[in-house]
Design a protein around this motif. Structure first.
Motif, PDB file in Angstrom:
ATOM      1  N   TRP A   1     -69.207  -5.052  63.646  1.00  0.00           N
ATOM      2  CA  TRP A   1     -69.234  -5.541  62.272  1.00  0.00           C
ATOM      3  C   TRP A   1     -68.974  -4.416  61.278  1.00  0.00           C
TER       4      TRP A   1
ATOM      5  N   ARG B   1     -84.563  -7.959  61.394  1.00  0.00           N
ATOM      6  CA  ARG B   1     -85.324  -8.989  62.121  1.00  0.00           C
ATOM      7  C   ARG B   1     -86.080  -9.880  61.145  1.00  0.00           C
TER       8      ARG B   1
ATOM      9  N   TYR C   1     -81.862 -11.666  61.042  1.00  0.00           N
ATOM     10  CA  TYR C   1     -80.760 -11.093  61.816  1.00  0.00           C
ATOM     11  C   TYR C   1     -81.296 -10.334  62.988  1.00  0.00           C
TER      12      TYR C   1
ATOM     13  N   LYS D   1     -81.994  -3.578  69.078  1.00  0.00           N
ATOM     14  CA  LYS D   1     -81.506  -4.953  69.084  1.00  0.00           C
ATOM     15  C   LYS D   1     -82.336  -5.802  68.134  1.00  0.00           C
ATOM     16  N   THR D   2     -81.650  -6.653  67.388  1.00  0.00           N
ATOM     17  CA  THR D   2     -82.319  -7.647  66.556  1.00  0.00           C
ATOM     18  C   THR D   2     -81.940  -9.016  67.125  1.00  0.00           C
ATOM     19  N   GLY D   3     -82.234 -10.071  66.413  1.00  0.00           N
ATOM     20  CA  GLY D   3     -81.909 -11.406  66.900  1.00  0.00           C
ATOM     21  C   GLY D   3     -80.423 -11.680  67.026  1.00  0.00           C
ATOM     22  N   GLN D   4     -79.592 -11.064  66.176  1.00  0.00           N
ATOM     23  CA  GLN D   4     -78.161 -11.354  66.175  1.00  0.00           C
ATOM     24  C   GLN D   4     -77.259 -10.140  66.298  1.00  0.00           C
ATOM     25  N   CYS D   5     -77.828  -8.938  66.225  1.00  0.00           N
ATOM     26  CA  CYS D   5     -76.973  -7.751  66.262  1.00  0.00           C
ATOM     27  C   CYS D   5     -77.670  -6.582  66.937  1.00  0.00           C
TER      28      CYS D   5
ATOM     29  N   PRO E   1     -71.973 -13.377  58.216  1.00  0.00           N
ATOM     30  CA  PRO E   1     -71.990 -12.115  58.940  1.00  0.00           C
ATOM     31  C   PRO E   1     -71.466 -10.934  58.142  1.00  0.00           C
TER      32      PRO E   1
ATOM     33  N   GLY F   1     -72.284  -7.293  66.706  1.00  0.00           N
ATOM     34  CA  GLY F   1     -72.879  -8.533  67.163  1.00  0.00           C
ATOM     35  C   GLY F   1     -73.272  -8.403  68.622  1.00  0.00           C
ATOM     36  N   LEU F   2     -74.155  -9.263  69.079  1.00  0.00           N
ATOM     37  CA  LEU F   2     -74.587  -9.226  70.476  1.00  0.00           C
ATOM     38  C   LEU F   2     -73.448  -9.565  71.438  1.00  0.00           C
ATOM     39  N   ASP F   3     -72.345 -10.092  70.896  1.00  0.00           N
ATOM     40  CA  ASP F   3     -71.162 -10.382  71.706  1.00  0.00           C
ATOM     41  C   ASP F   3     -70.235  -9.167  71.837  1.00  0.00           C
TER      42      ASP F   3
END
Length: 172
Positions: free
Chosen positions: A77, A168, A172, A137-141, A13, A71-73
Motif C-alpha cells: 500500500w 487495530r 485496520y 500484523k493488524t486485522g487487514q495489513c 484502503p 495488505g495481508l494479501d
C-alpha cells in the motif's frame, strides 16, 4: 504514553479521515507539532494516506530507516526505501501463523536473508548483523520496518507497535 483515542473515519484502503489539529490539541493539551511518541500526526486536517503513515509515523521518527505497509494479501500500500516483493510480504504474513519456515529459511527482504529472533501471532523480529526488521500484523495489513546499525531496535519496536495498535483500534 497516552494512546490516540480520536476518531478517524476510514474511507477505504487509500485514505483515513483524521480530526483537526485543534481537536487533537484539545485531547492532548498541547498546541501543535508532531508527536510520534503518541502515534499522532499533527498535519492539517484532511485525509491521511498510507504513504503519510509510512513517512511521518515510521521513517520520520528517526527510529526506522525504511518501511512499508502492505495488505495481508501481499499488495504493498505504501513504501519508503524498503526493497521488498509481494511474495516476501506473503511469507512474512504466513509466518504470523506458523513461523517454522521463517526459523528454518530466514526472513527475506529484498532477497537478503535475516535471522528470525522472535515470532508471535502479532509481531516478528529478525536481524542481519546489528541491523534488523520488525513486522507487526493488524486485522487487514502488516507494517514492516527496517532499522540500520545506528538505530536501537527498542525504539523501532516502540514506534511500529504504537502505529499497529492505533490501526487495530480503528479497524485496520
Amino acid at each position: 504514553p497516552v494512546a490516540w483515542t480520536g476518531e478517524f473515519h476510514v474511507q477505504g484502503p487509500d485514505t483515513v479521515q483524521k480530526p483537526s489539529v485543534e481537536e487533537r490539541s484539545k485531547r492532548f493539551g498541547r498546541a501543535s507539532g508532531n508527536d510520534a511518541s503518541r502515534g499522532v500526526d499533527s498535519g492539517a486536517s484532511g485525509a491521511m494516506s498510507w504513504q503519510e503513515y509510512v513517512d511521518e509515523q515510521l521513517v520520520d521518527t528517526g527510529c526506522v530507516s525504511s518501511a512499508c505497509i502492505a495488505g495481508l494479501d501481499g499488495v504493498i500500500w505504501a513504501n519508503q526505501g524498503l526493497e521488498i516483493t509481494p511474495d516476501e510480504v506473503r511469507c512474512i504474513v504466513s509466518g504470523f501463523e506458523d513461523a517454522s519456515n521463517l526459523y528454518a529459511e530466514g526472513l527475506k527482504i529484498g532477497g537478503v536473508k535475516h535471522m528470525l529472533i522472535k515470532a508471535t501471532e502479532d509481531n516478528i523480529h529478525a536481524k542481519k548483523g546489528s541491523a534488523g526488521v520488525i513486522c507487526c500484523k493488524t486485522g487487514q495489513c502488516v507494517l514492516i520496518a527496517a532499522y540500520s546499525e545506528e538505530i536501537k531496535p527498542e525504539g523501532t519496536n516502540a514506534v511500529v507497535e504504537r502505529l499497529a495498535d492505533y490501526l487495530r483500534n480503528v479497524g485496520y
